[in-house]
Enzyme design. Structure first.
Site, PDB file in Angstrom:
ATOM      1  N   CYS A 262     -44.517  18.839  87.160  1.00 14.60           N
ATOM      2  CA  CYS A 262     -43.229  19.812  87.416  1.00 14.60           C
ATOM      3  C   CYS A 262     -43.468  20.201  85.481  1.00 14.60           C
ATOM      4  O   CYS A 262     -42.047  20.390  85.535  1.00 14.60           O
ATOM      5  CB  CYS A 262     -42.093  20.102  87.562  1.00 14.60           C
ATOM      6  SG  CYS A 262     -42.483  19.435  90.014  1.00 14.60           S
ATOM      7  N   ALA A 264     -43.862  23.404  83.637  1.00 15.54           N
ATOM      8  CA  ALA A 264     -43.655  24.658  82.658  1.00 15.54           C
ATOM      9  C   ALA A 264     -41.180  24.068  82.801  1.00 15.54           C
ATOM     10  O   ALA A 264     -41.191  23.333  82.958  1.00 15.54           O
ATOM     11  CB  ALA A 264     -43.048  25.702  84.026  1.00 15.54           C
ATOM     12  N   PRO A 265     -41.634  24.755  81.832  1.00 15.81           N
ATOM     13  CA  PRO A 265     -41.776  26.094  80.714  1.00 15.81           C
ATOM     14  C   PRO A 265     -42.730  24.990  79.747  1.00 15.81           C
ATOM     15  O   PRO A 265     -43.102  25.289  78.673  1.00 15.81           O
ATOM     16  CB  PRO A 265     -40.814  26.438  80.001  1.00 15.81           C
ATOM     17  CG  PRO A 265     -39.779  25.758  79.936  1.00 15.81           C
ATOM     18  CD  PRO A 265     -39.636  24.263  81.494  1.00 15.81           C
ATOM     19  N   GLY A 266     -43.475  23.232  79.259  1.00 14.32           N
ATOM     20  CA  GLY A 266     -44.036  23.232  78.406  1.00 14.32           C
ATOM     21  C   GLY A 266     -43.365  21.891  77.883  1.00 14.32           C
ATOM     22  O   GLY A 266     -44.486  21.793  76.872  1.00 14.32           O
ATOM     23  N   LYS A 268     -42.294  19.196  77.367  1.00 15.59           N
ATOM     24  CA  LYS A 268     -42.113  17.781  77.764  1.00 15.59           C
ATOM     25  C   LYS A 268     -43.774  17.750  77.462  1.00 15.59           C
ATOM     26  O   LYS A 268     -44.244  16.575  76.870  1.00 15.59           O
ATOM     27  CB  LYS A 268     -41.757  17.278  79.254  1.00 15.59           C
ATOM     28  CG  LYS A 268     -40.668  17.347  79.015  1.00 15.59           C
ATOM     29  CD  LYS A 268     -39.749  16.971  80.238  1.00 15.59           C
ATOM     30  CE  LYS A 268     -38.049  16.643  80.252  1.00 15.59           C
ATOM     31  NZ  LYS A 268     -38.177  18.819  81.211  1.00 15.59           N
ATOM     32  N   ASP A 286     -47.707  22.924  87.945  1.00 12.06           N
ATOM     33  CA  ASP A 286     -46.569  24.345  87.853  1.00 12.06           C
ATOM     34  C   ASP A 286     -46.893  24.614  89.568  1.00 12.06           C
ATOM     35  O   ASP A 286     -47.733  25.398  89.068  1.00 12.06           O
ATOM     36  CB  ASP A 286     -45.885  24.775  87.232  1.00 12.06           C
ATOM     37  CG  ASP A 286     -44.715  24.409  86.972  1.00 12.06           C
ATOM     38  OD1 ASP A 286     -43.377  23.760  86.808  1.00 12.06           O
ATOM     39  OD2 ASP A 286     -44.011  25.859  87.908  1.00 12.06           O
ATOM     40  N   ASP A 312     -48.983  23.887  93.952  1.00 13.68           N
ATOM     41  CA  ASP A 312     -47.259  23.098  94.606  1.00 13.68           C
ATOM     42  C   ASP A 312     -48.281  21.105  94.639  1.00 13.68           C
ATOM     43  O   ASP A 312     -49.257  21.240  95.038  1.00 13.68           O
ATOM     44  CB  ASP A 312     -47.297  23.538  95.776  1.00 13.68           C
ATOM     45  CG  ASP A 312     -46.404  22.377  96.564  1.00 13.68           C
ATOM     46  OD1 ASP A 312     -45.781  21.369  96.050  1.00 13.68           O
ATOM     47  OD2 ASP A 312     -45.106  23.172  96.965  1.00 13.68           O
ATOM     48  N   ASP A 329     -40.452  15.204  86.396  1.00 13.49           N
ATOM     49  CA  ASP A 329     -39.361  16.174  86.176  1.00 13.49           C
ATOM     50  C   ASP A 329     -38.966  17.031  87.382  1.00 13.49           C
ATOM     51  O   ASP A 329     -39.566  17.670  87.105  1.00 13.49           O
ATOM     52  CB  ASP A 329     -40.130  17.447  84.681  1.00 13.49           C
ATOM     53  CG  ASP A 329     -38.494  17.748  84.672  1.00 13.49           C
ATOM     54  OD1 ASP A 329     -36.940  16.973  85.124  1.00 13.49           O
ATOM     55  OD2 ASP A 329     -38.032  17.706  82.967  1.00 13.49           O
ATOM     56  N   CYS A 382     -32.354  16.488  85.301  1.00 16.16           N
ATOM     57  CA  CYS A 382     -31.271  17.492  84.489  1.00 16.16           C
ATOM     58  C   CYS A 382     -30.059  17.491  85.457  1.00 16.16           C
ATOM     59  O   CYS A 382     -29.444  18.247  85.380  1.00 16.16           O
ATOM     60  CB  CYS A 382     -31.808  18.632  83.365  1.00 16.16           C
ATOM     61  SG  CYS A 382     -32.455  19.964  85.037  1.00 16.16           S
TER      62      CYS A 382
END
Length: 444
Positions: A262, A264-266, A268, A286, A312, A329, A382
Site C-alpha cells: 500500500c 502511496a504516497p511513497g 517508505k 496502490d 487493489d 502498511d 499508524c
C-alpha cells in the site's frame, strides 16, 4: 463552495471548510477531510497559514469550543446555518487559543456573515462573541472535568484508548493535541546524517538527530521544503521517524524482490530503495491512482526507480513470481497521527474500527500468500488501537500454520504482546505499530 470564494475572507473560507468536516450539520452524512479540502481552497486565500491554523485548531479543540459556545446559543442552529455555528467556534478559537486581538477576531468573523450571504446573522453572531469576550476569563472554567472534554476527543476514542493503554491513555490524548515536529529522512546515498546536519548548520537551520532511525533529523522549526539544502536533488525527504523504522525493519538485501503493498504516497518506497539500491525489483502497489502518481513524483525527485502498479492488493496478479520481502502498511484509523490530522477525531467512528480490522486481516492473508518460503512480511499501521494491530496479527497467526512472528528487539516503543507499539511523542515520532512475520521455508 461559493463561486465567489476568491472574495471571501479567511474566516468565511474556514467556515465553509469546517461545515464539510465537523458534525455541525445533521445532513452531512459524508464528511470530508481537511487534506482533501484545504489545498483547493488555500490557493484562493492569500493567508494560507491562518486558514490552516483556524481549520486545524477548531478541529483539534472542537468539543471544548462547542461546550464553551453552548450558553450563548439561544436556539439551535438550523442545518442550513451550520456555517454560522462554525463561525461562532472560529471566533471562540481565536479568542481562546490564538494571539489575534479580540476586536479583530470578532470583527473579521462577523464580517464573514455578510460574505456568506447571511447579513441578518451579523447582529446575532456579534452579540454572542461580545458576550463571550466579556466572560473570557471564565469560559473554560465551567467545562465538565472529564478526559473527553479536557482533551477534546470523542468519547468512544477516549474509552478505547483508556481500555487498551490505561497507564498511557492520558499522555496519548494530550500528545494528540500538540502539533508534531517536522522530521526529515536523510538519503544516505548522498551522504551521512552527520554531514547533512552540518549542511543545515551552515544554513543556520537548527536541527537534531533522531533517536531511533539513523536517517532521522528533527528541525527545531518547520520550514518550506525548498529551503532545505539538497531537497530538489533528492538528498532529503520529509518523513516521520516512526515511519522511517519500516524500511529499517524490512532490512532489504541485494537481489531481493520486494512488494510495497500500500505504497502511496511513497515515503517508505523511497526509503527502501535508498537503503538497498541493488534490489532485483521493488513493486510499489496502490489502489488509488492519483496517490500512486505522488509515489512516482517522489521517486523522480530521489532519482530512484520502482515498478508502479495501480491495483487493489486483493486483485493483484503477481505473475512475475513471489516476493522475498513485503511491506504491508495497512489502511487504518490513523489514530496514531491525530496531531498531524486533527480532523481524524471527527471523521472516524467507533464502527469503523471493526470494519478496518476485517480489511486488515483480509489484506494480511493476501499479502502473506505472495511471500516466498523463507520470506518475511512487515505489518504496519499508524494506529494506536490494538484492534487494528496485535489482535489482527494474533488472529492471522492462529489460522496460518506457515507463519510465525519474528520478535522485534528494539529500544523504541513497547512490547505489544505481538509486535511493538509506539505512541505519539510530543517532541518526536508519531504513533505506529509494527509486527514482523516470516513464512516457513518448507512448502508455500
Amino acid at each position: 463552495m461559493s463561486n465567489a470564494a476568491t472574495d471571501l475572507n479567511t474566516r468565511a473560507l474556514a467556515a465553509q471548510i469546517l461545515v464539510q468536516v465537523l458534525p455541525l450539520n445533521r445532513q452531512n452524512l459524508h464528511p470530508r477531510s481537511l487534506s482533501d479540502l484545504l489545498p483547493a481552497v488555500a490557493e484562493k486565500d492569500k493567508d494560507q497559514g491562518l486558514l490552516q491554523e483556524l481549520c486545524f485548531g477548531v478541529c483539534r479543540w472542537y468539543t471544548r469550543l462547542d461546550k464553551v459556545a453552548t450558553p450563548f446559543i439561544r436556539q439551535p442552529f438550523k442545518s442550513r446555518d451550520a456555517d454560522l455555528h462554525a463561525l461562532l467556534l472560529l471566533g471562540l478559537y481565536q479568542m481562546l487559543y490564538l494571539r489575534v486581538p479580540d476586536h479583530a477576531a470578532i470583527s473579521e468573523t462577523v464580517e464573514a456573515c455578510r460574505q456568506l450571504n447571511k447579513p441578518w446573522a451579523v447582529k446575532v453572531l456579534n452579540g454572542m462573541l461580545r458576550q463571550a469576550q466579556r466572560n473570557k476569563s471564565n469560559l473554560e472554567n465551567t467545562l465538565p472535568d472529564n478526559l473527553a472534554i479536557s482533551t477534546a476527543h470523542p468519547k468512544w476514542l477516549v474509552d478505547a484508548l483508556t481500555s487498551a493503554w490505561p497507564a498511557q491513555a492520558e499522555k496519548i490524548l494530550q500528545a494528540n493535541n500538540e502539533p508534531g515536529p517536522m522530521c526529515l529522512r536523510v538519503n544516505r546515498l548522498h551522504g551521512s546524517r552527520d554531514a547533512y546536519l552540518a549542511r543545515l548548520n551552515e544554513k543556520q537551520i537548527k536541527a537534531r538527530a533522531g533517536e531511533f532511525a539513523d536517517s532521522a533529523v528533527y528541525l527545531q522549526q518547520p520550514l518550506d521544503v525548498l529551503e532545505l539544502p539538497g531537497f530538489s536533488e533528492g538528498h532529503v525527504s520529509v518523513q516521520d521517524e516512526a515511519a522511517q523504522l519500516s524500511a529499517l525493519l524490512l532490512a532489504p538485501q541485494p537481489g531481493d524482490r520486494i512488494l510495497d503493498a500500500c505504497a502511496a504516497p511513497g515515503g517508505k518506497t523511497g526509503h527502501i530503495l535508498e537503503l538497498q539500491p541493488a534490489l532485483s525489483e521493488l513493486v510499489a502497489l496502490d489502489v488509488d491512482n492519483t496517490r500512486l502518481q505522488r509515489v512516482q513524483e517522489n521517486l523522480t525527485r530521489l532519482q530512484l526507480r520502482a515498478t508502479l502498479v495501480h491495483s487493489d492488493l486483493q486483485q493483484y496478479n503477481a505473475g512475475a513470481g513471489l516476493f522475498d520481502r513485503i511491506l504491508l502498511d495497512a489502511p487504518c484509523s490513523a489514530t496514531g497521527v491525530i496531531r498531524r490530522h486533527p480532523d481524524i477525531k471527527w471523521l472516524r467512528k467507533r464502527a469503523d474500527i471493526r470494519q478496518l480490522a476485517e480489511t486488515q486481516l483480509r489484506l494480511l492473508n493476501v499479502a502473506f500468500n505472495l511471500l516466498k518460503p523463507g520470506g518475511s512480511l512487515l505489518y504496519a499501521t499508524c494506529s494506536a488501537l490494538p484492534q487494528e494491530n496485535n489482535r489482527v496479527v494474533q488472529l492471522f497467526l492462529a489460522h496460518e500454520p506457515l507463519a510465525h512472528e519474528i520478535k522485534i528487539d528494539a529500544d523504541w516503543g513497547q512490547d505489544a504482546g505481538i509486535g511493538r507499539q509506539l505512541f505519539a511523542n510530543e517532541k518526536a515520532h508519531d504513533g505506529f505499530y509494527y509486527a514482523h512475520l516470516m513464512r516457513e521455508a518448507q512448502g508455500h
